[in-house]
Write a protein that holds these residues in place. Structure first.
Motif, mmCIF file in Angstrom:
data_model
loop_
_atom_site.group_PDB
_atom_site.id
_atom_site.type_symbol
_atom_site.label_atom_id
_atom_site.label_comp_id
_atom_site.label_asym_id
_atom_site.label_seq_id
_atom_site.Cartn_x
_atom_site.Cartn_y
_atom_site.Cartn_z
ATOM 1 N N ARG A 50 0.857 -1.185 0.000
ATOM 2 C CA ARG A 50 0.000 0.000 0.000
ATOM 3 C C ARG A 50 0.897 1.240 0.000
ATOM 4 N NH1 ARG A 50 1.833 1.822 4.016
ATOM 5 N NH2 ARG A 50 0.661 3.746 3.725
ATOM 6 N N GLY A 51 0.230 2.409 -0.101
ATOM 7 C CA GLY A 51 0.985 3.651 -0.230
ATOM 8 C C GLY A 51 1.146 3.944 -1.714
ATOM 9 N N ALA A 52 0.919 5.212 -2.088
ATOM 10 C CA ALA A 52 0.815 5.557 -3.512
ATOM 11 C C ALA A 52 2.023 5.108 -4.352
ATOM 12 C CB ALA A 52 0.567 7.062 -3.644
ATOM 13 N N ARG A 87 -6.737 0.042 -7.384
ATOM 14 C CA ARG A 87 -7.151 1.075 -6.418
ATOM 15 C C ARG A 87 -7.274 2.395 -7.180
ATOM 16 N NH1 ARG A 87 -4.230 1.362 -0.760
ATOM 17 N NH2 ARG A 87 -6.221 2.327 -0.199
ATOM 18 N N THR A 164 8.388 9.531 2.061
ATOM 19 C CA THR A 164 8.229 10.944 1.696
ATOM 20 C C THR A 164 8.082 11.773 2.977
ATOM 21 O OG1 THR A 164 5.879 10.517 1.337
ATOM 22 C CG2 THR A 164 7.325 10.458 -0.597
ATOM 23 N N GLN A 191 -2.594 2.372 9.867
ATOM 24 C CA GLN A 191 -1.273 2.468 9.220
ATOM 25 C C GLN A 191 -0.289 3.261 10.076
ATOM 26 O OE1 GLN A 191 -4.196 2.945 7.706
ATOM 27 N NE2 GLN A 191 -4.126 2.491 5.522
ATOM 28 N N ASP A 232 -1.859 11.113 -2.067
ATOM 29 C CA ASP A 232 -2.139 10.078 -3.077
ATOM 30 C C ASP A 232 -2.388 10.671 -4.453
ATOM 31 O OD1 ASP A 232 -2.833 8.762 -0.392
ATOM 32 O OD2 ASP A 232 -2.645 7.126 -1.839
ATOM 33 N N ASN A 242 -5.391 12.571 0.431
ATOM 34 C CA ASN A 242 -4.532 11.711 1.248
ATOM 35 C C ASN A 242 -5.443 10.904 2.170
ATOM 36 O OD1 ASN A 242 -1.870 10.823 2.057
ATOM 37 N ND2 ASN A 242 -2.220 11.868 3.981
ATOM 38 N N LYS A 243 -4.832 10.080 2.993
ATOM 39 C CA LYS A 243 -5.572 9.185 3.882
ATOM 40 C C LYS A 243 -6.669 9.938 4.631
ATOM 41 C CE LYS A 243 -5.417 5.681 4.223
ATOM 42 N NZ LYS A 243 -6.398 4.863 3.475
HETATM 43 O O1 MRU Z 1 -4.684 3.413 1.937
HETATM 44 P P1 MRU Z 1 -3.193 3.585 1.972
HETATM 45 O O2 MRU Z 1 -2.562 3.046 3.202
HETATM 46 O O3 MRU Z 1 -2.542 3.108 0.715
HETATM 47 O O4 MRU Z 1 -2.997 5.167 2.023
HETATM 48 C C1 MRU Z 1 -1.707 5.694 2.009
HETATM 49 C C2 MRU Z 1 -1.661 7.153 2.183
HETATM 50 O O5 MRU Z 1 -2.666 7.823 2.293
HETATM 51 C C3 MRU Z 1 -0.297 7.785 2.135
HETATM 52 O O6 MRU Z 1 -0.255 8.924 2.926
HETATM 53 C C4 MRU Z 1 0.006 8.171 0.684
HETATM 54 O O7 MRU Z 1 -0.184 7.094 -0.177
HETATM 55 C C5 MRU Z 1 1.383 8.681 0.535
HETATM 56 S S1 MRU Z 1 2.585 7.422 0.656
HETATM 57 C C6 MRU Z 1 4.112 8.087 0.405
#
Ligand code: MRU
Length: 343
Positions: A50-52, A87, A164, A191, A232, A242-243
């Motif tokens: 996970r994570g962008a 996603r 990041t 997370q 994201d 973002n989250k």
């Molecule tokens: O649902 P997730 O855990 O994939 O969400 C991740 C986030 O919101 C992060 O902050 C974002 O992807 C940046 S990761 C460098």
């Protein structure tokens, strides 16, 4: 270069995609070895990775798996389509798949697998370099002795190996600038509690996990100096998805006159989207809310909603830290300048 206790969220080894299974952290460090792109798509959907940026890299390696199968050309096309749709919110996923498609379109079937592997490795290496550049630029912005609040996980687990927003924190810590980090637990999937705390602990950064609803209390007591998160997808005007919960933090930070920095690679900027209202927001299964781990925390049959992301309007963001430079408001022209700098 900044030191961090290394791990790889995503890797390629002996013809397989290797993922550190993030659903099992912090209890268990298990690496999955995947030989079929469909397994990679499933790992993205179920957030084992996970994570962008990390899902973009995983998808790129997934396309390589497709190119190593029987009907390589057809399988690559199918893999690109399914991986891209795994996603919806993080633009890094479609950005990485587009890079793979572009290579596939101009490569002969005989060279497909090797050319795609080289491109996937470039995507990963560029993310690693971006993380370190973002870390250095972001650390420059922070005052010595700062107390930082972060949300979700924008660390190496979410990118490749450094991070990041956490890259900024790790580099600022290395420079002796960080007094303390408050880590939002980040319901529903935790997370922050599970992953950010794991990364910061490995690097010896002083921190404490808090429930998401404690941030305002800490700000009101003057115990937070700056909020730093990842993103994201960043629209052309700077609105940033973002989250879920980032928007709430941004409103709180604005009320308390605290800066909110977004740290993200330029691949997270989507100049095709004018403003945040056009960013697709993923809604996931209600069970992620009704269960906490395995335990039901909602009466059986009670409905729940599970929005995975929100959009923070540009006016609540103090700076967007990218590897190409730091964009300051107004973000529209600043992001366009960073885009043009690269041509
Ligand atoms: O649902 P997730 O855990 O994939 O969400 C991740 C986030 O919101 C992060 O902050 C974002 O992807 C940046 S990761 C460098």
């Amino acid at each position: 270069m900044a030191e961090s206790k290394t791990f790889r969220a995503v890797d390629w080894r002996d013809g397989r995609v290797v993922l550190l299974d993030q659903t099992l952290l912090p209890g268990q460090e298990t690496y999955l070895e995947l030989g079929d792109w469909r397994e990679v798509a499933e790992a993205i959907r179920t957030m084992r990775v996970r994570g962008a940026p990390a899902i973009g890299i995983a998808a790129a390696y997934g396309v390589v798996l497709a190119a190593r199968s029987g009907d390589a050309v057809g399988e690559v096309a199918r893999a690109c389509e399914e991986l891209e749709g795994a996603r919806p919110t993080a633009v890094n996923l479609s950005w990485a798949v587009r890079r793979m498609r572009d290579i596939a379109d101009k490569t002969s079937p005989a060279d497909l697998a090797s050319s795609l592997l080289a491109e996937a490795e470039r995507v990963a290496a560029q993310q690693d370099a971006a993380d370190h550049a973002i870390g250095a630029l972001g650390a420059d912005l922070l005052a010595p002795g700062c107390r930082i609040l972060t949300h979700c996980n924008a660390g190496g687990l979410a990118t490749y190996s450094y991070g990041t927003a956490l890259g900024v924190i790790k580099e600022a810590h290395r420079r002796g600038k960080v007094a303390f980090v408050w880590v939002d637990e980040t319901r529903p999937l935790l997370q922050g509690a599970r992953l950010t705390a794991w990364e910061l602990q490995r690097d010896g950064v002083p921190m404490a996990v808090i429930c998401d609803n404690m941030a305002g209390h800490l700000m009101s007591r003057g115990e937070v100096d700056v909020v730093i998160t990842g993103a994201d997808r960043i629209a052309a005007n700077g609105d940033s998805a973002n989250k879920i919960g980032t928007y709430t933090l941004a409103v709180l930070a604005t009320y308390h006159h605290l800066p909110l920095y977004i740290a993200a690679p330029f691949s997270t900027v989507d100049l095709d989207i004018a403003e945040g209202s056009a960013i697709p927001i993923e809604e996931r299964e209600a069970e992620e809310v009704t269960l906490c781990g395995e335990k039901a925390v909602v009466p059986a049959g009670a409905p729940a909603r599970n929005f995975a992301f929100d959009v923070t309007p540009a006016e609540l963001i103090s700076a967007i830290i990218t590897e190409r430079g730091v964009a300051m408001p107004p973000f529209g022209p600043a992001l366009r300048n960073l885009e043009e700098d690269r041509g």
